[in-house]
Design a protein around this motif. Structure first.
Motif, PDB file in Angstrom:
ATOM      1  N   UNK A  80      -3.123   5.345   5.478  1.00  0.00           N
ATOM      2  CA  UNK A  80      -2.384   5.111   6.719  1.00  0.00           C
ATOM      3  C   UNK A  80      -1.759   3.723   6.690  1.00  0.00           C
ATOM      4  N   UNK A  81      -0.458   3.662   6.961  1.00  0.00           N
ATOM      5  CA  UNK A  81       0.261   2.390   7.038  1.00  0.00           C
ATOM      6  C   UNK A  81       0.659   2.135   8.492  1.00  0.00           C
ATOM      7  N   UNK A  82       0.261   0.987   9.012  1.00  0.00           N
ATOM      8  CA  UNK A  82       0.643   0.572  10.364  1.00  0.00           C
ATOM      9  C   UNK A  82       1.376  -0.763  10.258  1.00  0.00           C
ATOM     10  N   UNK A  83       2.567  -0.827  10.872  1.00  0.00           N
ATOM     11  CA  UNK A  83       3.348  -2.065  10.838  1.00  0.00           C
ATOM     12  C   UNK A  83       3.627  -2.489  12.273  1.00  0.00           C
ATOM     13  N   UNK A  84       3.080  -3.645  12.665  1.00  0.00           N
ATOM     14  CA  UNK A  84       3.240  -4.151  14.029  1.00  0.00           C
ATOM     15  C   UNK A  84       4.651  -4.685  14.240  1.00  0.00           C
ATOM     16  N   UNK A  85       4.953  -4.976  15.504  1.00  0.00           N
ATOM     17  CA  UNK A  85       6.290  -5.469  15.853  1.00  0.00           C
ATOM     18  C   UNK A  85       6.606  -6.792  15.166  1.00  0.00           C
ATOM     19  N   UNK A  86       5.570  -7.593  14.862  1.00  0.00           N
ATOM     20  CA  UNK A  86       5.801  -8.880  14.189  1.00  0.00           C
ATOM     21  C   UNK A  86       5.881  -8.733  12.674  1.00  0.00           C
ATOM     22  N   UNK A 145      -0.724  -3.185   7.807  1.00  0.00           N
ATOM     23  CA  UNK A 145      -2.095  -2.891   7.394  1.00  0.00           C
ATOM     24  C   UNK A 145      -2.132  -1.511   6.756  1.00  0.00           C
ATOM     25  N   UNK A 146      -2.951  -1.385   5.713  1.00  0.00           N
ATOM     26  CA  UNK A 146      -3.167  -0.103   5.046  1.00  0.00           C
ATOM     27  C   UNK A 146      -4.628   0.253   5.217  1.00  0.00           C
ATOM     28  N   UNK A 147      -4.875   1.377   5.902  1.00  0.00           N
ATOM     29  CA  UNK A 147      -6.243   1.765   6.253  1.00  0.00           C
ATOM     30  C   UNK A 147      -6.968   0.621   6.952  1.00  0.00           C
ATOM     31  N   UNK A 148      -6.215  -0.107   7.775  1.00  0.00           N
ATOM     32  CA  UNK A 148      -6.794  -1.186   8.564  1.00  0.00           C
ATOM     33  C   UNK A 148      -6.892  -2.523   7.857  1.00  0.00           C
ATOM     34  N   UNK A 149      -6.506  -2.594   6.587  1.00  0.00           N
ATOM     35  CA  UNK A 149      -6.605  -3.842   5.815  1.00  0.00           C
ATOM     36  C   UNK A 149      -5.227  -4.502   5.734  1.00  0.00           C
ATOM     37  N   UNK A 150      -5.089  -5.780   6.127  1.00  0.00           N
ATOM     38  CA  UNK A 150      -3.795  -6.462   6.060  1.00  0.00           C
ATOM     39  C   UNK A 150      -3.282  -6.545   4.619  1.00  0.00           C
ATOM     40  N   UNK A 151      -1.979  -6.245   4.445  1.00  0.00           N
ATOM     41  CA  UNK A 151      -1.342  -6.326   3.126  1.00  0.00           C
ATOM     42  C   UNK A 151      -0.024  -7.082   3.296  1.00  0.00           C
ATOM     43  N   UNK A 152      -0.038  -8.401   3.136  1.00  0.00           N
ATOM     44  CA  UNK A 152       1.168  -9.204   3.349  1.00  0.00           C
ATOM     45  C   UNK A 152       2.274  -8.853   2.344  1.00  0.00           C
ATOM     46  N   UNK A 153       3.519  -8.901   2.824  1.00  0.00           N
ATOM     47  CA  UNK A 153       4.659  -8.720   1.940  1.00  0.00           C
ATOM     48  C   UNK A 153       4.854  -7.321   1.413  1.00  0.00           C
ATOM     49  N   UNK A 154       4.221  -6.336   2.053  1.00  0.00           N
ATOM     50  CA  UNK A 154       4.287  -4.967   1.527  1.00  0.00           C
ATOM     51  C   UNK A 154       5.542  -4.237   1.989  1.00  0.00           C
ATOM     52  N   UNK A 155       5.998  -4.471   3.235  1.00  0.00           N
ATOM     53  CA  UNK A 155       7.168  -3.769   3.769  1.00  0.00           C
ATOM     54  C   UNK A 155       8.306  -4.756   4.007  1.00  0.00           C
ATOM     55  N   UNK A 156       9.492  -4.229   4.114  1.00  0.00           N
ATOM     56  CA  UNK A 156      10.681  -5.064   4.339  1.00  0.00           C
ATOM     57  C   UNK A 156      10.698  -5.585   5.784  1.00  0.00           C
ATOM     58  N   UNK A 157      11.390  -6.682   6.024  1.00  0.00           N
ATOM     59  CA  UNK A 157      11.522  -7.209   7.392  1.00  0.00           C
ATOM     60  C   UNK A 157      12.199  -6.189   8.318  1.00  0.00           C
ATOM     61  N   UNK A 158      11.694  -6.077   9.531  1.00  0.00           N
ATOM     62  CA  UNK A 158      12.278  -5.168  10.509  1.00  0.00           C
ATOM     63  C   UNK A 158      11.748  -3.758  10.458  1.00  0.00           C
ATOM     64  N   UNK A 159      10.894  -3.464   9.496  1.00  0.00           N
ATOM     65  CA  UNK A 159      10.328  -2.115   9.352  1.00  0.00           C
ATOM     66  C   UNK A 159       9.030  -2.068  10.150  1.00  0.00           C
ATOM     67  N   UNK A 169       2.285  -5.202  -8.025  1.00  0.00           N
ATOM     68  CA  UNK A 169       1.216  -4.466  -7.368  1.00  0.00           C
ATOM     69  C   UNK A 169       0.610  -5.240  -6.188  1.00  0.00           C
ATOM     70  N   UNK A 170       0.336  -4.511  -5.106  1.00  0.00           N
ATOM     71  CA  UNK A 170      -0.381  -5.064  -3.956  1.00  0.00           C
ATOM     72  C   UNK A 170      -1.809  -4.522  -3.999  1.00  0.00           C
ATOM     73  N   UNK A 171      -2.761  -5.373  -3.641  1.00  0.00           N
ATOM     74  CA  UNK A 171      -4.161  -4.969  -3.715  1.00  0.00           C
ATOM     75  C   UNK A 171      -4.757  -4.843  -2.314  1.00  0.00           C
ATOM     76  N   UNK A 172      -5.451  -3.721  -2.101  1.00  0.00           N
ATOM     77  CA  UNK A 172      -6.045  -3.416  -0.803  1.00  0.00           C
ATOM     78  C   UNK A 172      -7.567  -3.447  -0.958  1.00  0.00           C
ATOM     79  N   UNK A 173      -8.208  -4.339  -0.225  1.00  0.00           N
ATOM     80  CA  UNK A 173      -9.660  -4.498  -0.329  1.00  0.00           C
ATOM     81  C   UNK A 173     -10.367  -3.496   0.582  1.00  0.00           C
ATOM     82  N   UNK A 174     -11.703  -3.536   0.517  1.00  0.00           N
ATOM     83  CA  UNK A 174     -12.507  -2.730   1.439  1.00  0.00           C
ATOM     84  C   UNK A 174     -12.820  -1.336   0.951  1.00  0.00           C
ATOM     85  N   UNK A 175     -12.765  -1.099  -0.365  1.00  0.00           N
ATOM     86  CA  UNK A 175     -13.052   0.230  -0.909  1.00  0.00           C
ATOM     87  C   UNK A 175     -14.357   0.198  -1.709  1.00  0.00           C
ATOM     88  N   UNK A 176     -14.938   1.365  -1.888  1.00  0.00           N
ATOM     89  CA  UNK A 176     -16.167   1.486  -2.677  1.00  0.00           C
ATOM     90  C   UNK A 176     -16.016   2.616  -3.682  1.00  0.00           C
TER      91      UNK A 176
END
Length: 391
Positions: A268-274, A278-292, A319-326
């Protein structure tokens, strides 16, 4: 029109091939236990001469019913079917041409050979039924047996043959009368894996050499991509996407198609207005383009992901790395290993080369995503373009 435009138009006309199959607004409903089950919903489709169209989808999606409507084993409630210049179904005008009067042949999943007839007699049967005695005299039976590499089996009975040989005889029988349309209903599904691959290659070569017009039904994505000049993915009696194999595979139009064609990993990808992503609730800086902004689903195939121990560093600019997995389990498979990873409510499958597979179950890990190999879908399940940040 200038000379260049006229030449391009002429080239386009020369490249166009006649339409061999035209289906218009086809609907089919079955009555089961006093209930109506709508199996085909307003199907429209064209198949050009020499094309091999593959109908791909899970059991119950309507692909075999559509095939049976083409051959005449099912009668649609609404719609129209034209084979070449001839209308064989027109529900509104109550036109329905019987199967034996359509220039169509069918290859069945279970071979459907006469066990008491020798191979040559099985292949000759449709020629006799169509009163094509001259073709028999000219050696058409031996000709098609040689085409499927079974000429030496002419005097044997079907029970004496292997499954692969029986299926090739079934194909030869269908090809013998030179039908305008060849229909194939999961013809390789009863064969073992290695034989299925071998016959898949032979069928592809045969189509290239003969150029028959065909409609092929399968639930096997590899089979569909290997054989089809076009692939039509079906869902609940409708076409979800139709396109060339490479187009359907690399750009699945919907999340359903992506999942069916192997992109089973979902995050799941969630992109706030700012712009915070976040991917599965984990912040991933620089992953999406501005305004998306907004809520999306990411889809990836097993080989498009990678995994590393939590806290490790990797030199990889893409590559972007997403933490919080097992890491739940590692499944060795020779030169590669399937890693089963749990991340929140998601279970992910990561296929990596065995040389890199030094992780142990129950270890905390991070998931690596390359945006070039990630598919993004909106809340309606439609493919989204131009979402990733440029790096």
């Amino acid at each position: 029109m200038d000379r260049g435009a006229a030449g391009a138009a002429l080239a386009g006309e020369q490249d166009a091939r006649p339409v061999q199959v035209r289906i218009t607004n086809l609907n089919k409903t079955f009555q089961r236990n006093k209930e109506s089950v709508h199996v085909l919903h307003d199907i429209s489709l064209e198949v050009e001469e020499g094309e091999l169209l593959v109908l791909l989808g899970p059991s119950g999606c309507g692909k075999t019913t559509l095939l049976r409507c083409l051959v005449g084993l099912e009668k649609p409630g609404e719609g129209r079917i034209e084979l070449g210049e001839r209308t064989v179904v027109d529900a509104e005008r109550r036109v329905f041409v019987q199967p034996n009067r359509r220039d169509v042949a069918m290859v069945f999943q279970n071979y459907a050979l006469w066990p008491h007839m020798k191979v040559a007699a099985n292949v000759a049967y449709p020629l006799k039924a169509r009163r094509m005695k001259d073709e028999i005299k000219r050696g058409r039976v031996q000709e098609v047996l040689d085409v499927v590499q079974c000429g030496h089996l002419a005097d044997r009975y079907p029970p004496e043959l292997s499954g692969g040989q029986q299926q090739r005889i079934s194909l030869a029988r269908a090809l013998a009368p030179r039908p305008a349309l060849l229909l194939l209903d999961e013809p390789l599904s009863n064969l073992d894996a290695l034989l299925r691959i071998d016959l898949r290659a032979q069928l592809r070569l045969l189509h290239r050499e003969i150029g028959f017009t065909g409609v092929y039904v399968t639930h096997d994505q590899e089979e569909a991509l290997a054989l089809g000049t076009r692939v039509a993915v079906m869902k609940e009696g409708r076409f979800e996407q139709i396109g060339k194999p490479g187009e359907v595979y690399h750009r699945p139009a919907t999340e359903y198609v992506a999942d069916f064609l192997g992109a089973r990993n979902r995050m799941a990808l969630e992109v706030a207005a700012d712009g915070t992503a976040t991917i599965n609730g984990v912040p991933v800086p620089g992953f999406v383009r501005p305004g998306f902004t907004g809520s999306y689903a990411l889809r990836m195939r097993d080989g498009d992901l990678t995994v590393r121990p939590a806290g490790a560093t990797t030199v990889d600019d893409r590559r972007h790395w997403v933490a919080g997995a097992r890491l739940l389990e590692v499944l060795p498979a020779g030169d590669h290993a399937e890693h089963v990873v749990v991340m929140g409510d998601s279970t992910l499958f990561v296929d990596v080369p065995a040389a890199l597979g030094e992780l142990e179950p129950d270890q905390d890990v991070e998931i690596g995503l390359d945006p070039d190999h990630v598919l993004c879908y909106d809340v309606d399940g439609r493919l989204v373009d131009d979402w990733a940040a440029i790096r």
